[in-house]
Design an enzyme around this catalytic site. Sequence first.
Site, mmCIF file in Angstrom:
data_model
loop_
_atom_site.group_PDB
_atom_site.id
_atom_site.type_symbol
_atom_site.label_atom_id
_atom_site.label_comp_id
_atom_site.label_asym_id
_atom_site.label_seq_id
_atom_site.Cartn_x
_atom_site.Cartn_y
_atom_site.Cartn_z
ATOM 1 N N ASP A 1 6.198 0.772 6.692
ATOM 2 C CA ASP A 1 4.751 0.568 6.542
ATOM 3 C C ASP A 1 4.171 1.656 5.640
ATOM 4 O O ASP A 1 3.751 2.695 6.143
ATOM 5 C CB ASP A 1 4.095 0.597 7.919
ATOM 6 C CG ASP A 1 2.619 0.264 7.884
ATOM 7 O OD1 ASP A 1 2.170 -0.341 6.895
ATOM 8 O OD2 ASP A 1 1.910 0.613 8.849
ATOM 9 N N HIS B 1 0.834 -1.217 0.000
ATOM 10 C CA HIS B 1 0.000 0.000 0.000
ATOM 11 C C HIS B 1 0.859 1.253 0.000
ATOM 12 O O HIS B 1 1.827 1.389 0.740
ATOM 13 C CB HIS B 1 -1.013 -0.001 1.138
ATOM 14 C CG HIS B 1 -0.465 0.031 2.538
ATOM 15 N ND1 HIS B 1 -0.141 1.204 3.177
ATOM 16 C CD2 HIS B 1 -0.220 -0.959 3.420
ATOM 17 C CE1 HIS B 1 0.279 0.939 4.398
ATOM 18 N NE2 HIS B 1 0.254 -0.365 4.574
ATOM 19 N N GLU C 1 -4.924 1.898 2.522
ATOM 20 C CA GLU C 1 -5.010 0.721 3.389
ATOM 21 C C GLU C 1 -5.168 1.121 4.848
ATOM 22 O O GLU C 1 -5.903 0.490 5.605
ATOM 23 C CB GLU C 1 -3.753 -0.150 3.223
ATOM 24 C CG GLU C 1 -3.803 -1.476 3.988
ATOM 25 C CD GLU C 1 -3.281 -1.393 5.406
ATOM 26 O OE1 GLU C 1 -3.482 -2.372 6.173
ATOM 27 O OE2 GLU C 1 -2.676 -0.371 5.798
ATOM 28 N N GLU C 2 -4.487 2.199 5.256
ATOM 29 C CA GLU C 2 -4.390 2.524 6.671
ATOM 30 C C GLU C 2 -5.712 2.932 7.302
ATOM 31 O O GLU C 2 -5.985 2.563 8.441
ATOM 32 C CB GLU C 2 -3.350 3.637 6.896
ATOM 33 C CG GLU C 2 -1.910 3.245 6.591
ATOM 34 C CD GLU C 2 -1.345 2.222 7.551
ATOM 35 O OE1 GLU C 2 -2.083 1.738 8.442
ATOM 36 O OE2 GLU C 2 -0.151 1.888 7.417
ATOM 37 N N HIS D 1 3.497 2.794 12.641
ATOM 38 C CA HIS D 1 2.598 3.936 12.855
ATOM 39 C C HIS D 1 3.207 5.021 13.742
ATOM 40 O O HIS D 1 2.470 5.804 14.357
ATOM 41 C CB HIS D 1 1.267 3.479 13.475
ATOM 42 C CG HIS D 1 0.466 2.570 12.611
ATOM 43 N ND1 HIS D 1 -0.724 2.013 13.037
ATOM 44 C CD2 HIS D 1 0.669 2.105 11.350
ATOM 45 C CE1 HIS D 1 -1.213 1.262 12.064
ATOM 46 N NE2 HIS D 1 -0.384 1.289 11.038
ATOM 47 N N ASP E 1 3.418 -6.341 3.424
ATOM 48 C CA ASP E 1 2.987 -5.259 4.321
ATOM 49 C C ASP E 1 3.385 -5.592 5.751
ATOM 50 O O ASP E 1 2.608 -5.425 6.687
ATOM 51 C CB ASP E 1 1.475 -5.042 4.213
ATOM 52 C CG ASP E 1 1.013 -3.818 5.004
ATOM 53 O OD1 ASP E 1 1.866 -2.983 5.366
ATOM 54 O OD2 ASP E 1 -0.200 -3.703 5.273
#
Length: 467
Positions: free
Chosen positions: A291, A279, A325-326, A423, A353
Amino acid sequence: MKQLILLLSIVITCQLSAQTDTENLKKIYDNSLTNGMSYQWLDHLSNQIGGRLSGSLNAEIAVQYTKEQFETLGLDKVWLQPVMVPRWIRGAPEFAYIETSPGKTTSVNICALGGSIATPTGGVKANLIEVETYKDLEALGETKIKGKIVFINRPMQANLINTFEAYGGCSSERYNGAKEAAKYGALAVIVRSLNLRLDDYPHTGSMSYGDLPNSQRIPSAAISTNDAELLSGMIALNKDLKFYFSQNCKQLADVQSYNVIGEITGSEFPNEVIVVGGHLDSWDLGDGSHDDGAGVVQSMDVLRLLKESGIRPKRTIRAVLFMNEENGLRGGKKYAEVAKKKGENHIFALESDSGGFTPRGFSFQSSEAMLAKVQSWRSLFKPYLIHYFEAGYSGADIGPLKNDNIVLAGLRPDSQRYFDHHHAANDTFEHVNKRELELGAASMTALIYLIDKYGTDTITNDTELKD
Protein backbone atom coordinates in the site's frame (compact mmCIF):
# COMPACT_ATOMS: atom_id res chain seq x y z
CA MET A 1 -21.85 -10.92 -54.45
CA LYS A 2 -20.83 -7.51 -53.03
CA GLN A 3 -22.60 -8.32 -49.74
CA LEU A 4 -20.78 -11.66 -49.53
CA ILE A 5 -17.41 -9.99 -50.16
CA LEU A 6 -18.21 -7.39 -47.49
CA LEU A 7 -19.19 -10.09 -45.01
CA LEU A 8 -16.01 -12.07 -45.69
CA SER A 9 -13.97 -8.90 -45.29
CA ILE A 10 -15.53 -8.23 -41.89
CA VAL A 11 -14.96 -11.82 -40.74
CA ILE A 12 -11.30 -11.75 -41.85
CA THR A 13 -10.78 -8.35 -40.18
CA CYS A 14 -12.24 -9.68 -36.92
CA GLN A 15 -10.03 -12.76 -37.04
CA LEU A 16 -6.90 -10.75 -37.76
CA SER A 17 -7.73 -8.26 -35.01
CA ALA A 18 -8.31 -11.06 -32.50
CA GLN A 19 -5.07 -12.73 -33.56
CA THR A 20 -3.14 -9.49 -33.16
CA ASP A 21 -4.68 -8.88 -29.73
CA THR A 22 -3.82 -12.40 -28.61
CA GLU A 23 -0.24 -12.00 -29.79
CA ASN A 24 0.18 -8.59 -28.18
CA LEU A 25 -1.20 -9.76 -24.84
CA LYS A 26 1.21 -12.70 -24.92
CA LYS A 27 4.10 -10.30 -25.57
CA ILE A 28 3.01 -8.15 -22.66
CA TYR A 29 2.74 -11.05 -20.21
CA ASP A 30 5.97 -12.64 -21.46
CA ASN A 31 7.88 -9.38 -21.08
CA SER A 32 6.53 -8.76 -17.59
CA LEU A 33 7.28 -12.27 -16.33
CA THR A 34 10.72 -12.61 -17.89
CA ASN A 35 11.94 -9.02 -18.16
CA GLY A 36 9.81 -7.07 -15.68
CA MET A 37 11.04 -4.07 -13.74
CA SER A 38 8.24 -3.72 -11.18
CA TYR A 39 9.84 -5.97 -8.56
CA GLN A 40 13.25 -4.31 -8.92
CA TRP A 41 11.74 -0.85 -8.59
CA LEU A 42 9.72 -1.94 -5.55
CA ASP A 43 12.84 -3.38 -3.91
CA HIS A 44 14.51 0.02 -4.11
CA LEU A 45 11.39 1.96 -3.12
CA SER A 46 10.81 -0.26 -0.08
CA ASN A 47 14.27 -1.26 1.10
CA GLN A 48 16.39 1.73 0.09
CA ILE A 49 13.82 4.48 0.76
CA GLY A 50 11.22 2.94 3.11
CA GLY A 51 7.97 4.34 4.45
CA ARG A 52 6.89 7.46 2.57
CA LEU A 53 4.62 9.42 4.86
CA SER A 54 3.24 12.48 3.10
CA GLY A 55 5.47 15.50 3.63
CA SER A 56 8.41 13.43 4.87
CA LEU A 57 11.97 13.33 3.56
CA ASN A 58 11.43 9.76 2.36
CA ALA A 59 8.44 10.85 0.30
CA GLU A 60 10.55 13.46 -1.45
CA ILE A 61 13.36 10.98 -2.08
CA ALA A 62 10.74 8.68 -3.65
CA VAL A 63 9.58 11.54 -5.89
CA GLN A 64 13.08 12.04 -7.24
CA TYR A 65 13.74 8.30 -7.61
CA THR A 66 10.58 7.56 -9.60
CA LYS A 67 11.09 10.64 -11.77
CA GLU A 68 14.60 9.43 -12.60
CA GLN A 69 13.31 5.96 -13.46
CA PHE A 70 10.68 7.46 -15.78
CA GLU A 71 13.44 9.41 -17.50
CA THR A 72 15.40 6.23 -18.25
CA LEU A 73 12.42 4.77 -20.17
CA GLY A 74 12.60 7.18 -23.09
CA LEU A 75 9.10 8.53 -22.57
CA ASP A 76 7.77 11.52 -24.48
CA LYS A 77 7.24 13.58 -21.32
CA VAL A 78 8.20 13.35 -17.65
CA TRP A 79 7.32 16.04 -15.12
CA LEU A 80 6.56 16.86 -11.50
CA GLN A 81 3.21 18.41 -10.61
CA PRO A 82 3.45 20.54 -7.42
CA VAL A 83 0.91 19.91 -4.67
CA MET A 84 0.76 21.13 -1.07
CA VAL A 85 0.37 18.24 1.37
CA PRO A 86 -0.19 17.86 5.13
CA ARG A 87 2.73 16.90 7.33
CA TRP A 88 1.85 14.76 10.34
CA ILE A 89 4.64 13.09 12.31
CA ARG A 90 4.40 10.16 14.72
CA GLY A 91 7.20 11.14 17.07
CA ALA A 92 8.53 8.76 19.75
CA PRO A 93 7.01 5.24 19.81
CA GLU A 94 3.64 4.85 21.52
CA PHE A 95 3.30 2.95 24.79
CA ALA A 96 0.23 1.42 26.43
CA TYR A 97 -0.83 -0.97 29.19
CA ILE A 98 -3.90 -2.34 30.94
CA GLU A 99 -3.93 -1.85 34.72
CA THR A 100 -6.07 -4.30 36.68
CA SER A 101 -4.90 -3.03 40.08
CA PRO A 102 -2.22 -0.59 41.23
CA GLY A 103 1.15 -1.86 39.98
CA LYS A 104 -0.32 -4.82 38.09
CA THR A 105 -0.16 -4.08 34.37
CA THR A 106 -0.18 -5.83 31.00
CA SER A 107 1.50 -4.11 28.04
CA VAL A 108 -0.43 -3.93 24.77
CA ASN A 109 0.37 -2.89 21.19
CA ILE A 110 -1.01 0.42 19.94
CA CYS A 111 -0.19 3.07 17.36
CA ALA A 112 -1.41 6.62 16.92
CA LEU A 113 -3.98 7.16 14.17
CA GLY A 114 -2.89 9.52 11.42
CA GLY A 115 -3.96 13.05 12.20
CA SER A 116 -4.39 12.47 15.93
CA ILE A 117 -3.07 14.83 18.54
CA ALA A 118 -0.60 13.67 21.18
CA THR A 119 -1.58 12.67 24.69
CA PRO A 120 -0.78 15.16 27.46
CA THR A 121 2.74 14.94 28.86
CA GLY A 122 2.80 11.82 30.98
CA GLY A 123 0.05 10.14 28.97
CA VAL A 124 -3.60 9.39 29.72
CA LYS A 125 -4.90 6.86 32.25
CA ALA A 126 -8.58 6.25 32.95
CA ASN A 127 -11.36 3.71 33.14
CA LEU A 128 -12.73 2.42 29.86
CA ILE A 129 -16.12 2.11 28.32
CA GLU A 130 -16.43 -0.41 25.50
CA VAL A 131 -18.72 0.09 22.50
CA GLU A 132 -19.02 -1.59 19.11
CA THR A 133 -19.58 1.55 17.04
CA TYR A 134 -19.30 5.25 17.68
CA LYS A 135 -23.06 5.45 17.15
CA ASP A 136 -23.52 3.61 20.47
CA LEU A 137 -22.16 6.66 22.26
CA GLU A 138 -25.36 8.66 21.88
CA ALA A 139 -27.38 6.10 23.84
CA LEU A 140 -24.81 6.08 26.67
CA GLY A 141 -24.60 9.86 26.93
CA GLU A 142 -22.18 12.15 28.68
CA THR A 143 -22.88 10.80 32.17
CA LYS A 144 -21.38 7.38 31.35
CA ILE A 145 -18.64 8.58 29.00
CA LYS A 146 -17.16 11.76 30.49
CA GLY A 147 -13.69 11.31 31.93
CA LYS A 148 -13.23 7.84 30.42
CA ILE A 149 -11.35 6.34 27.50
CA VAL A 150 -13.72 5.01 24.84
CA PHE A 151 -12.74 1.61 23.43
CA ILE A 152 -14.40 1.02 20.03
CA ASN A 153 -14.23 -2.71 19.44
CA ARG A 154 -15.79 -3.38 16.05
CA PRO A 155 -14.31 -6.35 14.16
CA MET A 156 -14.26 -6.52 10.38
CA GLN A 157 -17.11 -8.76 9.20
CA ALA A 158 -15.41 -12.10 8.55
CA ASN A 159 -18.14 -13.69 6.42
CA LEU A 160 -17.83 -11.11 3.64
CA ILE A 161 -15.76 -12.58 0.80
CA ASN A 162 -14.91 -9.10 -0.48
CA THR A 163 -12.58 -7.93 2.27
CA PHE A 164 -12.81 -4.33 1.05
CA GLU A 165 -16.51 -4.47 1.83
CA ALA A 166 -15.64 -5.67 5.34
CA TYR A 167 -13.14 -2.84 5.70
CA GLY A 168 -15.60 -0.24 4.48
CA GLY A 169 -18.15 -1.50 6.97
CA CYS A 170 -16.14 -0.39 9.98
CA SER A 171 -13.59 2.18 8.77
CA SER A 172 -15.87 5.00 9.93
CA GLU A 173 -15.18 3.94 13.53
CA ARG A 174 -11.51 4.73 13.03
CA TYR A 175 -12.17 7.92 11.09
CA ASN A 176 -14.94 9.46 13.22
CA GLY A 177 -14.46 7.82 16.62
CA ALA A 178 -12.48 10.57 18.35
CA LYS A 179 -14.65 13.34 16.95
CA GLU A 180 -17.82 11.72 18.27
CA ALA A 181 -16.43 10.58 21.62
CA ALA A 182 -15.09 14.07 22.37
CA LYS A 183 -18.64 15.44 22.21
CA TYR A 184 -19.49 13.40 25.32
CA GLY A 185 -16.41 14.33 27.33
CA ALA A 186 -14.23 11.28 26.63
CA LEU A 187 -10.53 11.70 27.40
CA ALA A 188 -9.31 9.57 24.50
CA VAL A 189 -10.30 6.84 22.05
CA ILE A 190 -8.82 3.40 21.39
CA VAL A 191 -10.01 1.72 18.16
CA ARG A 192 -9.71 -1.95 17.21
CA SER A 193 -7.34 -2.36 14.25
CA LEU A 194 -8.95 -3.04 10.88
CA ASN A 195 -7.54 -6.51 10.32
CA LEU A 196 -9.31 -9.82 9.69
CA ARG A 197 -6.75 -11.96 11.47
CA LEU A 198 -5.69 -11.98 15.11
CA ASP A 199 -2.13 -10.71 15.53
CA ASP A 200 -0.04 -8.20 17.45
CA TYR A 201 0.27 -5.53 14.75
CA PRO A 202 -1.67 -2.30 15.36
CA HIS A 203 -2.88 -0.75 12.09
CA THR A 204 -2.81 3.01 11.67
CA GLY A 205 -4.91 4.99 9.21
CA SER A 206 -6.49 8.37 8.77
CA MET A 207 -8.85 9.91 11.33
CA SER A 208 -10.60 13.27 11.46
CA TYR A 209 -11.82 15.77 14.03
CA GLY A 210 -14.07 17.47 11.51
CA ASP A 211 -14.72 21.04 12.64
CA LEU A 212 -14.09 20.26 16.32
CA PRO A 213 -12.13 23.12 17.95
CA ASN A 214 -8.51 22.33 18.86
CA SER A 215 -9.30 22.70 22.56
CA GLN A 216 -11.84 19.85 22.38
CA ARG A 217 -9.75 17.35 20.41
CA ILE A 218 -8.72 14.10 22.08
CA PRO A 219 -5.97 11.58 21.25
CA SER A 220 -6.89 8.52 19.19
CA ALA A 221 -4.96 5.27 18.72
CA ALA A 222 -5.44 1.82 17.24
CA ILE A 223 -4.90 -1.37 19.23
CA SER A 224 -3.89 -4.71 17.69
CA THR A 225 -6.62 -7.32 17.20
CA ASN A 226 -5.04 -9.72 19.72
CA ASP A 227 -4.92 -6.98 22.33
CA ALA A 228 -8.42 -5.80 21.48
CA GLU A 229 -9.66 -9.32 22.25
CA LEU A 230 -7.62 -9.37 25.46
CA LEU A 231 -8.87 -5.95 26.54
CA SER A 232 -12.50 -6.83 25.86
CA GLY A 233 -12.21 -10.03 27.87
CA MET A 234 -10.57 -8.25 30.78
CA ILE A 235 -13.24 -5.54 30.83
CA ALA A 236 -15.90 -8.24 31.05
CA LEU A 237 -14.21 -9.55 34.21
CA ASN A 238 -13.23 -6.22 35.74
CA LYS A 239 -15.22 -3.07 34.96
CA ASP A 240 -12.88 -0.99 37.09
CA LEU A 241 -9.63 -1.67 35.22
CA LYS A 242 -7.79 1.26 33.74
CA PHE A 243 -6.02 1.85 30.46
CA TYR A 244 -2.90 3.95 30.01
CA PHE A 245 -1.27 5.18 26.83
CA SER A 246 1.09 7.87 25.63
CA GLN A 247 1.81 9.11 22.12
CA ASN A 248 3.81 12.05 20.81
CA CYS A 249 2.44 12.76 17.34
CA LYS A 250 2.11 16.26 15.92
CA GLN A 251 0.49 18.06 12.97
CA LEU A 252 2.88 20.50 11.32
CA ALA A 253 2.35 23.09 8.59
CA ASP A 254 1.66 21.92 5.04
CA VAL A 255 4.67 21.42 2.77
CA GLN A 256 5.13 21.24 -0.99
CA SER A 257 5.39 17.86 -2.63
CA TYR A 258 4.67 16.49 -6.10
CA ASN A 259 2.73 14.07 -8.25
CA VAL A 260 5.20 12.28 -10.55
CA ILE A 261 3.98 11.93 -14.14
CA GLY A 262 5.31 10.08 -17.18
CA GLU A 263 3.65 10.03 -20.61
CA ILE A 264 3.67 8.33 -23.98
CA THR A 265 1.94 10.76 -26.35
CA GLY A 266 -0.70 9.22 -28.59
CA SER A 267 0.17 8.76 -32.26
CA GLU A 268 -3.38 9.33 -33.60
CA PHE A 269 -5.48 10.85 -30.82
CA PRO A 270 -3.01 12.66 -28.52
CA ASN A 271 -5.79 14.69 -26.92
CA GLU A 272 -7.51 11.57 -25.59
CA VAL A 273 -5.79 10.76 -22.29
CA ILE A 274 -5.67 7.36 -20.58
CA VAL A 275 -4.35 7.39 -17.00
CA VAL A 276 -2.85 4.56 -15.01
CA GLY A 277 -1.66 5.16 -11.48
CA GLY A 278 -1.12 4.43 -7.80
CA HIS A 279 -0.14 6.54 -4.79
CA LEU A 280 3.49 7.18 -3.93
CA ASP A 281 2.94 8.07 -0.28
CA SER A 282 2.46 5.44 2.42
CA TRP A 283 2.11 5.21 6.17
CA ASP A 284 5.28 5.10 8.22
CA LEU A 285 4.99 1.84 10.19
CA GLY A 286 6.19 -0.43 7.38
CA ASP A 287 7.72 0.38 4.01
CA GLY A 288 4.44 0.60 2.08
CA SER A 289 5.18 -2.28 -0.30
CA HIS A 290 1.58 -3.39 -0.77
CA ASP A 291 0.00 0.00 0.00
CA ASP A 292 0.82 1.35 -2.45
CA GLY A 293 4.35 0.68 -3.65
CA ALA A 294 2.95 -2.19 -5.69
CA GLY A 295 0.52 0.07 -7.54
CA VAL A 296 3.24 2.65 -8.19
CA VAL A 297 5.71 0.24 -9.79
CA GLN A 298 2.99 -1.59 -11.73
CA SER A 299 1.83 1.71 -13.21
CA MET A 300 5.39 2.64 -14.13
CA ASP A 301 5.85 -0.73 -15.79
CA VAL A 302 2.73 -0.28 -17.91
CA LEU A 303 4.57 2.38 -19.92
CA ARG A 304 7.74 0.30 -20.13
CA LEU A 305 5.87 -2.88 -21.15
CA LEU A 306 4.03 -1.09 -23.95
CA LYS A 307 7.35 0.12 -25.34
CA GLU A 308 9.09 -3.24 -24.83
CA SER A 309 6.24 -5.03 -26.61
CA GLY A 310 6.52 -2.75 -29.64
CA ILE A 311 3.09 -1.20 -29.11
CA ARG A 312 2.74 2.42 -30.16
CA PRO A 313 -0.41 3.76 -28.46
CA LYS A 314 -2.94 5.69 -30.51
CA ARG A 315 -4.00 7.66 -27.46
CA THR A 316 -1.89 9.37 -24.80
CA ILE A 317 -1.00 6.98 -21.97
CA ARG A 318 -0.07 8.76 -18.77
CA ALA A 319 1.24 7.13 -15.59
CA VAL A 320 0.54 9.26 -12.51
CA LEU A 321 2.14 8.57 -9.14
CA PHE A 322 -0.14 10.45 -6.78
CA MET A 323 1.06 12.02 -3.54
CA ASN A 324 -0.96 12.12 -0.30
CA GLU A 325 -3.68 9.54 -0.83
CA GLU A 326 -3.41 8.26 2.73
CA ASN A 327 -4.20 11.39 4.70
CA GLY A 328 -5.71 13.96 2.40
CA LEU A 329 -6.05 12.87 -1.24
CA ARG A 330 -4.36 16.13 -2.20
CA GLY A 331 -2.50 14.60 -5.16
CA GLY A 332 -5.60 13.13 -6.78
CA LYS A 333 -7.54 16.35 -6.29
CA LYS A 334 -4.72 18.49 -7.67
CA TYR A 335 -4.31 16.30 -10.75
CA ALA A 336 -8.03 16.51 -11.53
CA GLU A 337 -8.05 20.27 -10.88
CA VAL A 338 -5.19 20.89 -13.31
CA ALA A 339 -6.68 18.56 -15.92
CA LYS A 340 -9.99 20.42 -15.76
CA LYS A 341 -8.28 23.80 -15.95
CA LYS A 342 -6.35 22.70 -19.05
CA GLY A 343 -9.48 21.24 -20.64
CA GLU A 344 -7.86 17.81 -21.00
CA ASN A 345 -10.02 14.99 -22.31
CA HIS A 346 -9.53 12.00 -20.04
CA ILE A 347 -11.40 8.98 -21.39
CA PHE A 348 -10.17 6.22 -19.05
CA ALA A 349 -8.34 5.91 -15.72
CA LEU A 350 -7.07 2.73 -14.05
CA GLU A 351 -5.81 2.60 -10.46
CA SER A 352 -3.88 -0.09 -8.61
CA ASP A 353 -4.29 0.37 -4.85
CA SER A 354 -5.29 -3.04 -3.53
CA GLY A 355 -1.91 -4.67 -3.01
CA GLY A 356 0.49 -6.68 -5.12
CA PHE A 357 -1.31 -10.01 -4.80
CA THR A 358 -2.45 -12.31 -7.63
CA PRO A 359 -4.63 -10.31 -10.06
CA ARG A 360 -8.18 -11.59 -10.54
CA GLY A 361 -9.51 -8.88 -12.86
CA PHE A 362 -10.95 -5.38 -12.76
CA SER A 363 -13.91 -3.43 -11.45
CA PHE A 364 -15.44 -0.61 -13.47
CA GLN A 365 -17.38 2.57 -12.92
CA SER A 366 -18.97 2.89 -16.33
CA SER A 367 -22.15 2.54 -18.32
CA GLU A 368 -23.62 -0.91 -18.85
CA ALA A 369 -22.69 -0.66 -22.52
CA MET A 370 -19.04 0.02 -21.70
CA LEU A 371 -18.97 -2.82 -19.17
CA ALA A 372 -20.37 -5.16 -21.84
CA LYS A 373 -17.67 -3.97 -24.21
CA VAL A 374 -14.93 -4.80 -21.71
CA GLN A 375 -16.53 -8.15 -20.92
CA SER A 376 -16.32 -9.01 -24.62
CA TRP A 377 -12.53 -9.19 -24.14
CA ARG A 378 -12.68 -11.93 -21.50
CA SER A 379 -11.46 -14.68 -23.82
CA LEU A 380 -8.23 -12.73 -24.33
CA PHE A 381 -7.56 -12.78 -20.57
CA LYS A 382 -8.65 -16.38 -20.00
CA PRO A 383 -5.14 -17.88 -20.56
CA TYR A 384 -3.88 -15.65 -17.72
CA LEU A 385 -6.65 -16.67 -15.29
CA ILE A 386 -8.10 -13.16 -15.27
CA HIS A 387 -11.86 -13.58 -14.98
CA TYR A 388 -13.34 -10.74 -12.90
CA PHE A 389 -14.90 -7.96 -15.00
CA GLU A 390 -17.64 -6.39 -12.90
CA ALA A 391 -19.14 -3.03 -11.98
CA GLY A 392 -17.61 -1.66 -8.80
CA TYR A 393 -15.26 0.77 -7.10
CA SER A 394 -12.23 2.06 -9.01
CA GLY A 395 -9.86 4.01 -6.76
CA ALA A 396 -9.53 7.05 -4.51
CA ASP A 397 -6.94 9.00 -6.50
CA ILE A 398 -8.76 8.78 -9.82
CA GLY A 399 -12.13 9.47 -8.21
CA PRO A 400 -11.82 13.26 -8.59
CA LEU A 401 -11.59 12.79 -12.38
CA LYS A 402 -15.12 11.37 -12.48
CA ASN A 403 -17.48 12.96 -14.97
CA ASP A 404 -20.03 11.82 -17.53
CA ASN A 405 -17.40 10.93 -20.13
CA ILE A 406 -14.61 9.09 -18.33
CA VAL A 407 -14.53 5.37 -17.49
CA LEU A 408 -12.87 4.54 -14.17
CA ALA A 409 -11.42 1.14 -13.27
CA GLY A 410 -9.51 -0.57 -10.48
CA LEU A 411 -7.20 -3.57 -10.56
CA ARG A 412 -8.68 -6.33 -8.39
CA PRO A 413 -6.07 -8.66 -6.91
CA ASP A 414 -7.00 -11.46 -4.51
CA SER A 415 -7.85 -9.52 -1.36
CA GLN A 416 -7.88 -12.18 1.35
CA ARG A 417 -4.43 -11.33 2.79
CA TYR A 418 -4.38 -7.62 2.05
CA PHE A 419 -5.68 -6.41 5.40
CA ASP A 420 -3.12 -8.54 7.26
CA HIS A 421 -0.63 -5.88 6.13
CA HIS A 422 -2.69 -2.76 5.45
CA HIS A 423 -1.32 0.30 7.35
CA ALA A 424 0.79 -1.92 9.63
CA ALA A 425 4.47 -2.53 10.36
CA ASN A 426 4.37 -5.80 8.38
CA ASP A 427 3.56 -4.05 5.09
CA THR A 428 7.07 -4.83 3.89
CA PHE A 429 8.82 -6.00 0.75
CA GLU A 430 9.25 -9.59 1.93
CA HIS A 431 5.48 -10.03 1.80
CA VAL A 432 5.25 -9.23 -1.93
CA ASN A 433 5.52 -12.14 -4.36
CA LYS A 434 7.53 -11.24 -7.47
CA ARG A 435 5.41 -13.27 -9.88
CA GLU A 436 2.12 -12.00 -8.51
CA LEU A 437 3.33 -8.41 -8.77
CA GLU A 438 4.45 -8.93 -12.38
CA LEU A 439 1.17 -10.61 -13.34
CA GLY A 440 -0.63 -7.52 -12.03
CA ALA A 441 1.56 -5.19 -14.09
CA ALA A 442 0.94 -7.30 -17.20
CA SER A 443 -2.83 -7.40 -16.63
CA MET A 444 -2.97 -3.62 -16.25
CA THR A 445 -0.92 -3.17 -19.43
CA ALA A 446 -3.16 -5.57 -21.34
CA LEU A 447 -6.29 -3.66 -20.35
CA ILE A 448 -4.69 -0.30 -21.21
CA TYR A 449 -3.64 -1.74 -24.60
CA LEU A 450 -7.22 -2.78 -25.40
CA ILE A 451 -8.75 0.47 -24.18
CA ASP A 452 -6.25 2.40 -26.28
CA LYS A 453 -6.94 0.31 -29.37
CA TYR A 454 -10.74 0.27 -29.18
CA GLY A 455 -11.48 3.40 -27.17
CA THR A 456 -14.43 3.92 -24.87
CA ASP A 457 -17.00 4.55 -27.59
CA THR A 458 -19.77 1.99 -27.06
CA ILE A 459 -21.22 2.26 -30.56
CA THR A 460 -21.02 -1.21 -32.14
CA ASN A 461 -17.69 -1.82 -33.80
CA ASP A 462 -17.61 -4.93 -35.95
CA THR A 463 -13.82 -5.22 -35.76
CA GLU A 464 -13.89 -5.82 -31.98
CA LEU A 465 -13.31 -9.27 -30.57
CA LYS A 466 -16.47 -10.86 -29.19
CA ASP A 467 -16.64 -13.57 -26.55
